[in-house]
Design an enzyme around this catalytic site. Sequence first.
Site, PDB file in Angstrom:
ATOM      1  N   ARG A 198      -2.905 -20.901  46.206  1.00 38.93           N
ATOM      2  CA  ARG A 198      -2.644 -19.611  46.843  1.00 38.93           C
ATOM      3  C   ARG A 198      -1.765 -19.779  48.082  1.00 38.93           C
ATOM      4  O   ARG A 198      -0.884 -18.959  48.354  1.00 38.93           O
ATOM      5  CB  ARG A 198      -3.965 -18.939  47.217  1.00 38.93           C
ATOM      6  CG  ARG A 198      -4.755 -18.411  46.024  1.00 38.93           C
ATOM      7  CD  ARG A 198      -6.039 -17.757  46.498  1.00 38.93           C
ATOM      8  NE  ARG A 198      -6.748 -17.107  45.398  1.00 38.93           N
ATOM      9  CZ  ARG A 198      -7.785 -16.286  45.555  1.00 38.93           C
ATOM     10  NH1 ARG A 198      -8.229 -16.029  46.784  1.00 38.93           N
ATOM     11  NH2 ARG A 198      -8.371 -15.722  44.515  1.00 38.93           N
TER      12      ARG A 198
ATOM     13  N   TYR B  91      -9.468 -21.065  35.907  1.00 36.11           N
ATOM     14  CA  TYR B  91      -9.131 -20.275  37.092  1.00 36.11           C
ATOM     15  C   TYR B  91      -8.169 -21.041  38.000  1.00 36.11           C
ATOM     16  O   TYR B  91      -7.117 -20.529  38.399  1.00 36.11           O
ATOM     17  CB  TYR B  91     -10.428 -19.940  37.826  1.00 36.11           C
ATOM     18  CG  TYR B  91     -10.316 -19.105  39.075  1.00 36.11           C
ATOM     19  CD1 TYR B  91     -10.331 -17.713  39.008  1.00 36.11           C
ATOM     20  CD2 TYR B  91     -10.246 -19.700  40.334  1.00 36.11           C
ATOM     21  CE1 TYR B  91     -10.266 -16.934  40.160  1.00 36.11           C
ATOM     22  CE2 TYR B  91     -10.172 -18.931  41.490  1.00 36.11           C
ATOM     23  CZ  TYR B  91     -10.187 -17.556  41.396  1.00 36.11           C
ATOM     24  OH  TYR B  91     -10.121 -16.789  42.541  1.00 36.11           O
TER      25      TYR B  91
ATOM     26  N   ASN C  25     -12.431 -13.313  34.604  1.00 39.62           N
ATOM     27  CA  ASN C  25     -11.772 -13.568  35.885  1.00 39.62           C
ATOM     28  C   ASN C  25     -10.617 -14.552  35.693  1.00 39.62           C
ATOM     29  O   ASN C  25      -9.494 -14.323  36.150  1.00 39.62           O
ATOM     30  CB  ASN C  25     -12.785 -14.097  36.906  1.00 39.62           C
ATOM     31  CG  ASN C  25     -12.233 -14.094  38.322  1.00 39.62           C
ATOM     32  OD1 ASN C  25     -11.161 -13.572  38.595  1.00 39.62           O
ATOM     33  ND2 ASN C  25     -12.980 -14.678  39.236  1.00 39.62           N
TER      34      ASN C  25
ATOM     35  N   HIS D 251      -6.372 -13.831  36.101  1.00 38.74           N
ATOM     36  CA  HIS D 251      -5.382 -14.603  36.851  1.00 38.74           C
ATOM     37  C   HIS D 251      -4.413 -15.337  35.924  1.00 38.74           C
ATOM     38  O   HIS D 251      -3.300 -15.679  36.343  1.00 38.74           O
ATOM     39  CB  HIS D 251      -6.089 -15.528  37.833  1.00 38.74           C
ATOM     40  CG  HIS D 251      -6.673 -14.783  38.985  1.00 38.74           C
ATOM     41  ND1 HIS D 251      -5.884 -14.181  39.943  1.00 38.74           N
ATOM     42  CD2 HIS D 251      -7.963 -14.475  39.309  1.00 38.74           C
ATOM     43  CE1 HIS D 251      -6.657 -13.556  40.816  1.00 38.74           C
ATOM     44  NE2 HIS D 251      -7.920 -13.721  40.454  1.00 38.74           N
TER      45      HIS D 251
ATOM     46  N   HIS E 116     -12.211  -5.856  40.247  1.00 36.23           N
ATOM     47  CA  HIS E 116     -11.466  -6.377  39.104  1.00 36.23           C
ATOM     48  C   HIS E 116     -10.923  -5.244  38.239  1.00 36.23           C
ATOM     49  O   HIS E 116      -9.806  -5.345  37.706  1.00 36.23           O
ATOM     50  CB  HIS E 116     -12.348  -7.312  38.280  1.00 36.23           C
ATOM     51  CG  HIS E 116     -12.524  -8.659  38.887  1.00 36.23           C
ATOM     52  ND1 HIS E 116     -13.508  -9.542  38.497  1.00 36.23           N
ATOM     53  CD2 HIS E 116     -11.842  -9.285  39.884  1.00 36.23           C
ATOM     54  CE1 HIS E 116     -13.418 -10.649  39.214  1.00 36.23           C
ATOM     55  NE2 HIS E 116     -12.420 -10.512  40.063  1.00 36.23           N
TER      56      HIS E 116
ATOM     57  N   GLU F 153      -7.856  -4.306  40.002  1.00 36.58           N
ATOM     58  CA  GLU F 153      -6.808  -5.329  39.880  1.00 36.58           C
ATOM     59  C   GLU F 153      -6.212  -5.353  38.478  1.00 36.58           C
ATOM     60  O   GLU F 153      -4.986  -5.464  38.306  1.00 36.58           O
ATOM     61  CB  GLU F 153      -7.385  -6.691  40.252  1.00 36.58           C
ATOM     62  CG  GLU F 153      -6.356  -7.767  40.483  1.00 36.58           C
ATOM     63  CD  GLU F 153      -6.949  -9.021  41.124  1.00 36.58           C
ATOM     64  OE1 GLU F 153      -6.197  -9.997  41.283  1.00 36.58           O
ATOM     65  OE2 GLU F 153      -8.150  -9.029  41.481  1.00 36.58           O
TER      66      GLU F 153
ATOM     67  N   HIS G 290      -4.679 -12.503  48.962  1.00 38.81           N
ATOM     68  CA  HIS G 290      -4.862 -11.091  48.631  1.00 38.81           C
ATOM     69  C   HIS G 290      -4.277 -10.189  49.715  1.00 38.81           C
ATOM     70  O   HIS G 290      -3.574  -9.213  49.419  1.00 38.81           O
ATOM     71  CB  HIS G 290      -6.347 -10.773  48.452  1.00 38.81           C
ATOM     72  CG  HIS G 290      -6.905 -11.162  47.127  1.00 38.81           C
ATOM     73  ND1 HIS G 290      -6.606 -10.483  45.969  1.00 38.81           N
ATOM     74  CD2 HIS G 290      -7.760 -12.146  46.778  1.00 38.81           C
ATOM     75  CE1 HIS G 290      -7.258 -11.035  44.948  1.00 38.81           C
ATOM     76  NE2 HIS G 290      -7.954 -12.043  45.415  1.00 38.81           N
TER      77      HIS G 290
END
Length: 412
Positions: free
Chosen positions: A59, A115, A176, A180, A251, A254, A387
């Site tokens: 990230r 993930y 999840n 991503h 979620h 998103e 985020h």
Amino acid sequence: MENRFIIDNVENKEYMKLLCDELLAFGHQFPSPGGASYYLWDDGTPKKDRPRETWITCRMVHVYSIGKMLGHEGSEELAKAGIKGLLGELHDTKSGGWYAGLTKDNTPLANKQCYAHAFVILAATSGVLAGIEGAGELLDMALKTYDDKFWDDEEGLAVDTYDTDFETLDDYRGLNANMHTVEAFLAVADAVGDEKYRVRAGRIIDRVIEWAKNNSWRIPEHFTKDWTADLDCNKDKPADQFKPYGATPGHGIEWGRLITQWAMSAFKDSEGNVRQRYIDAAKNLYTRAIEDAWNSDGAKGIAYTTDWEGKPEVHDRMHWTLAEAINTSAVLYRVTADKKFADDYAEFMEYLEDKVHDKVNGSWFHQLDRNNELLTTVWPGKSDIYHALQATLIPYSKVDTSIAKAVKDMQN
């Protein structure tokens, strides 16, 4: 409502620019000597006794690659440090892929996570766009590992977790990691033009919409190995950091944004009716999540989880849910011109300024309780800026393009 929070007002744009600059300044201390990211504390100092995790490192590479393209001083060196960690200490030279992270004593954390590997792809694509040294090599490695280990082409979905040696695949399947993965696949398609990844993203999206539509637009998160929804997963520990019980409204929000991005990029004007069906699904996901979780327990904020009837289960407010609400309300306003979404955006921004933006130490409070008081049970400190930073940029970027590519295009 203050004019500064109306989406296209100059005051709001200037405020978002200030937030973006502040966030990039906040994260400067993330790199360890080996490049893996330290977990950041309330004031941006590194918490060196916590593991240096791969997903956080990725990230930070992603955001500082964007930072370089935005002209933020020091960003290239920071992104390069993170790439060094991903090519070096976090990479498993014996079994391939990336460790989940390293302890303070440099012991690898157990398991190989889909993930984390999705985020390696995202970091590498952003690094490629920004011209960060080593990013191209990292992307080649990441795509090969992901395609070999995590992508299940028969199902059109990704599996979740292996043991550290990539020998045993866990029976758990989850959305999840797939969410991503969609983000990462769209980034690859946008960055290097490999459209098979956009097609794969659409296959995942079709499955998610089907599950959500059949469950009152509340997305099942957890599944068995044959992709049967496990609606009672973690009912005894509903606030689990990555596998909470019930629906996760953040979620749903998103997914609404990612589905819109995919539909706008995948279908031409001649396929407008098909595109509109996906945008309608995105609106349904967003609307259900907001109705269930926004201000639903007597206080401002988005409840972390609900039960399957939409009643808040874990009332904590996580900063990432607000960031995604800001993003998705803006994106849906752009594609529909429906003032309702602009009004929602203004409400979310007012709440950000009032409760979530840390005006003393910088960044955003990562977890608040139902009364909007600081809480540290799930997300102590401020692990990364991903985020929050994206929420300062996505509302003003092209809706059909991944954020790093959109930023690059704006600079050209």
